[in-house]
Design a protein around this motif. Structure first.
Motif, mmCIF file in Angstrom:
data_model
loop_
_atom_site.group_PDB
_atom_site.id
_atom_site.type_symbol
_atom_site.label_atom_id
_atom_site.label_comp_id
_atom_site.label_asym_id
_atom_site.label_seq_id
_atom_site.Cartn_x
_atom_site.Cartn_y
_atom_site.Cartn_z
ATOM 1 N N ARG A 108 0.787 -1.226 0.000
ATOM 2 C CA ARG A 108 0.000 0.000 0.000
ATOM 3 C C ARG A 108 0.825 1.285 0.000
ATOM 4 N N GLY A 109 2.160 1.143 0.101
ATOM 5 C CA GLY A 109 3.003 2.338 0.148
ATOM 6 C C GLY A 109 3.034 2.930 1.548
ATOM 7 N N PRO A 110 3.380 4.199 1.686
ATOM 8 C CA PRO A 110 3.426 4.814 3.019
ATOM 9 C C PRO A 110 2.044 4.812 3.678
ATOM 10 N N VAL A 111 2.003 4.374 4.929
ATOM 11 C CA VAL A 111 0.747 4.322 5.673
ATOM 12 C C VAL A 111 0.978 5.041 6.999
ATOM 13 N N ALA A 112 0.068 5.928 7.361
ATOM 14 C CA ALA A 112 0.245 6.628 8.630
ATOM 15 C C ALA A 112 -1.076 6.715 9.371
ATOM 16 N N SER A 113 -1.005 6.600 10.705
ATOM 17 C CA SER A 113 -2.202 6.837 11.514
ATOM 18 C C SER A 113 -2.176 8.259 12.022
ATOM 19 N N PHE A 114 -3.255 8.955 11.810
ATOM 20 C CA PHE A 114 -3.366 10.339 12.248
ATOM 21 C C PHE A 114 -4.345 10.439 13.400
ATOM 22 N N LEU A 115 -3.983 11.168 14.418
ATOM 23 C CA LEU A 115 -4.936 11.557 15.441
ATOM 24 C C LEU A 115 -5.386 12.972 15.093
ATOM 25 N N ILE A 116 -6.680 13.108 14.837
ATOM 26 C CA ILE A 116 -7.192 14.415 14.439
ATOM 27 C C ILE A 116 -7.470 15.230 15.693
ATOM 28 N N GLN A 117 -6.839 16.383 15.820
ATOM 29 C CA GLN A 117 -6.993 17.168 17.046
ATOM 30 C C GLN A 117 -7.854 18.412 16.860
ATOM 31 N N ASN A 118 -8.045 18.763 15.597
ATOM 32 C CA ASN A 118 -8.977 19.853 15.307
ATOM 33 C C ASN A 118 -9.446 19.666 13.867
ATOM 34 N N GLY A 119 -10.675 20.096 13.569
ATOM 35 C CA GLY A 119 -11.184 19.995 12.205
ATOM 36 C C GLY A 119 -11.644 18.589 11.833
ATOM 37 N N THR A 120 -11.988 18.440 10.533
ATOM 38 C CA THR A 120 -12.433 17.141 10.026
ATOM 39 C C THR A 120 -11.585 16.776 8.813
ATOM 40 N N LEU A 121 -11.077 15.551 8.816
ATOM 41 C CA LEU A 121 -10.254 15.065 7.705
ATOM 42 C C LEU A 121 -11.135 14.313 6.718
ATOM 43 N N LYS A 122 -10.946 14.600 5.412
ATOM 44 C CA LYS A 122 -11.790 13.979 4.393
ATOM 45 C C LYS A 122 -10.952 13.341 3.295
ATOM 46 N N VAL A 123 -11.527 12.320 2.680
ATOM 47 C CA VAL A 123 -10.881 11.720 1.525
ATOM 48 C C VAL A 123 -10.758 12.795 0.448
ATOM 49 N N GLY A 124 -9.582 12.875 -0.187
ATOM 50 C CA GLY A 124 -9.357 13.891 -1.218
ATOM 51 C C GLY A 124 -8.605 15.107 -0.694
ATOM 52 N N ASP A 125 -8.514 15.256 0.647
ATOM 53 C CA ASP A 125 -7.809 16.408 1.228
ATOM 54 C C ASP A 125 -6.319 16.376 0.874
ATOM 55 N N THR A 126 -5.768 17.557 0.647
ATOM 56 C CA THR A 126 -4.328 17.675 0.433
ATOM 57 C C THR A 126 -3.704 18.114 1.740
ATOM 58 N N LEU A 127 -2.638 17.422 2.145
ATOM 59 C CA LEU A 127 -2.084 17.731 3.455
ATOM 60 C C LEU A 127 -0.568 17.641 3.470
ATOM 61 N N VAL A 128 -0.032 18.189 4.555
ATOM 62 C CA VAL A 128 1.391 18.062 4.824
ATOM 63 C C VAL A 128 1.523 17.438 6.212
ATOM 64 N N ALA A 129 2.313 16.339 6.293
ATOM 65 C CA ALA A 129 2.573 15.699 7.587
ATOM 66 C C ALA A 129 4.069 15.764 7.818
ATOM 67 N N GLY A 130 4.506 16.493 8.847
ATOM 68 C CA GLY A 130 5.937 16.769 8.988
ATOM 69 C C GLY A 130 6.340 17.554 7.753
ATOM 70 N N SER A 131 7.222 16.971 6.947
ATOM 71 C CA SER A 131 7.550 17.642 5.678
ATOM 72 C C SER A 131 7.106 16.782 4.498
ATOM 73 N N VAL A 132 6.216 15.826 4.763
ATOM 74 C CA VAL A 132 5.731 14.915 3.728
ATOM 75 C C VAL A 132 4.407 15.417 3.157
ATOM 76 N N LEU A 133 4.336 15.399 1.839
ATOM 77 C CA LEU A 133 3.138 15.849 1.147
ATOM 78 C C LEU A 133 2.200 14.655 0.943
ATOM 79 N N ALA A 166 -13.333 11.930 9.103
ATOM 80 C CA ALA A 166 -13.103 11.667 10.526
ATOM 81 C C ALA A 166 -12.930 12.999 11.250
ATOM 82 N N GLY A 167 -13.556 13.103 12.430
ATOM 83 C CA GLY A 167 -13.570 14.361 13.178
ATOM 84 C C GLY A 167 -12.636 14.365 14.377
ATOM 85 N N PRO A 168 -12.697 15.446 15.173
ATOM 86 C CA PRO A 168 -11.782 15.652 16.291
ATOM 87 C C PRO A 168 -11.700 14.485 17.283
#
Ligand code: GDP
Length: 486
Positions: free
Chosen positions: A271-296, A313-315
């Motif tokens: 599956r390539g890079p896989v990461a678990s995110f804990l959402i602390q504010n806002g709502t994460l959606k499929v299709g969102d563009t994000l930066v994690a650390g310095s990873v796009l 997924a929400g807070p």
């Protein structure tokens, strides 16, 4: 009004070292008791990425944390608590996590397959409404210490597991220190009450030595006797979690792009890079563009803790995310951006910034050595020497603490953040790094990895086999007279 470095750090919910580091980079040498005028405090807050607003209401300022911006204040909604289970090895952390999950999740769930993503949630009925609690199941103190060292707070409540047949042990003490340092409320679960040798009062008694006094003993610490193995009294424990969560008044704004913290990440062959995110504010959606650390990344798919694909997924919730360009590090922060272009430029800035931060950390960490302390004490700059003490046996710990207490402390005070028998562990190093402390070892050894971690974080570990030498060095450092090590 003026405030001290310590008060400012508390207000910003950041470790004191972050504030001291920022001041240091700006050419101001400060210790935690130093008073800052409002301009300097604002400068620090801005440097650390906060919006500074002249505060009309104190409680409002308190709500603006790293993860919550001023704009969110109008749209805050309750969010579930994020709970970490801590305690000595073999006291039942894993069993407790498993048994809460089994009793509260297993039956009737779609799929019925539990997915390990670093966190899971349970649904509880409380006051006739369904409420969620999220448990981090990252092993050990990792979640806590690594992230705290970076200045992030991911946990709202700590459950401290203490086995009733074994009592307070070194890692129990360590867990207490870590929770305290992160200012996270502690609920004690006295575990293994089904066992023959269970002595509840002994545990209560031992905990009083660490200022955890049970409610029925006139104190303020919630203590719940449980059997993780037999699933006894777990409901009472969970009820207490909800109660503390209510008092903590946890909020987030679900109606905004998500941000939070990476709790786990790895490279999956298929599956390539896989990461678990804990959402602390806002709502994460499929299709969102994000930066994690310095990873796009662009969220291709999300899987929740029950193995279900989800669209959003929400807070306070954790999800496994596919679609990252590389593997971020656990503890990295992530943030969603409106368009690809700004995400890309932030990702680039971040990699520059990360290099910069590493450099700054290397600079700042020079302060955390006994010699540097001595230099600063000579200049009259520092008023407090933070120590972490590890020794071979409890007797030595007490003897050293006793002697330290007799050193004259008019000019400089010695503050022992943690003292315990046992070897010097990586978590000791993390705590030292996060709180500008020097580690003192007496007739003890270093756990695997501790030296490396200390070198990386610039933490000074001093080992002694003669109490006199140890005291001489500490006293020397306090008086600013310590001879440089050759
Ligand atoms: P951890 O190292 O803190 O994660 O501890 P574990 O959850 O692995 O538990 C260590 C051992 O204690 C295992 O053999 C468990 O079965 C046992 N254990 C855990 N909780 C209980 C309990 O409530 N009662 C009894 N009798 N044994 C328990």
């Amino acid at each position: 009004t003026d405030l001290t470095v310590q008060e400012l750090a508390l207000e910003l919910k950041l470790p004191e070292t972050e504030v001291i580091k920022t001041l240091f980079i700006k050419g101001i040498a400060a210790n935690i008791n130093q008073t800052l005028d409002i301009e300097t405090a604002e400068m620090v807050a801005q440097e650390l990425g906060y919006e500074v607003e002249t505060v009309e209401e104190e409680s409002m300022a308190r709500k603006v944390t790293e993860m919550i911006d001023v704009e969110d204040l109008e749209n805050l909604q309750r969010r579930p608590p994020v709970v970490t289970i801590m305690g000595h090895v073999d006291h039942g952390k894993t069993t407790l996590l498993d048994s809460i999950r089994e009793t509260k999740v297993a039956q009737g769930e779609a799929g019925g397959i539990t997915q390990h993503i670093g966190a899971y949630h349970v649904d509880l009925t409380h006051n006739d409404e369904v409420q969620q609690v999220v448990f981090l199941d990252t092993p050990g103190h990792e979640a806590f210490t690594a992230m705290r060292a970076r200045g992030t707070r991911v946990t709202d409540i700590a459950i401290l597991v203490v086995a009733a047949d074994d009592g307070v042990r070194p890692q129990t003490v360590e867990a207490i220190s870590h929770a305290r340092a992160a200012k996270v409320p502690i609920i004690v679960a006295i575990n293994k009450i089904d066992k023959e040798g269970a002595q509840l009062d002994r545990v209560r008694q031992e905990l009083t030595e660490y200022e955890l006094v049970a409610e029925d003993w006139g104190g303020e610490t919630i203590m719940v006797p449980v059997s993780a193995l037999k699933g006894e009294n777990l409901d009472a424990l969970l009820e207490m979690v909800l109660l503390v969560a209510e008092v903590e008044d946890l909020h987030a704004n679900p109606n905004r792009p998500a941000k939070g913290t990476v709790i786990e990440a790895h490279l999956d062959k298929a599956r390539g890079p896989v990461a678990s995110f804990l959402i602390q504010n806002g709502t994460l959606k499929v299709g969102d563009t994000l930066v994690a650390g310095s990873v796009l990344g662009k969220v291709r798919a999300m899987i929740d803790d029950r193995g279900e694909r989800v669209q959003q997924a929400g807070p306070s919730f954790a999800v496994e995310v596919l679609g990252l360009s590389d593997v971020p590090a656990a503890g990295d922060e992530f943030e969603v951006f409106g368009d690809d272009k700004s995400a890309r430029s932030v990702a680039n800035d971040r990699s520059d910034q990360q290099r910069q931060t590493r450099l700054q950390q290397a600079m700042a960490s020079r302060r955390v050595s006994l010699n540097a302390f001595s230099d600063q004490a000579r200049e009259g700059e520092l008023k407090e020497l933070n120590l972490i003490l590890k020794a071979d046996v409890q007797g030595s710990v007490e003897a050293i603490l006793g002697s330290l207490g007799q050193l004259p402390q008019d000019e400089v005070q010695v503050r022992v953040l943690l003292s315990a028998p046992g070897e010097i562990s990586e978590t000791d190093v993390d705590l030292a790094a996060a709180s500008s402390a020097v580690i003192i070892g007496f007739n003890t050894s270093l756990a695997t990895g501790a030296r490396q971690a200390a070198d990386k974080a610039g933490v000074d570990i001093r080992e002694y086999s003669i109490i006199y030498n140890l005291l001489e060095d500490i006293e020397g450092a306090m008086e600013g007279l310590l001879e440089p090590e050759l």
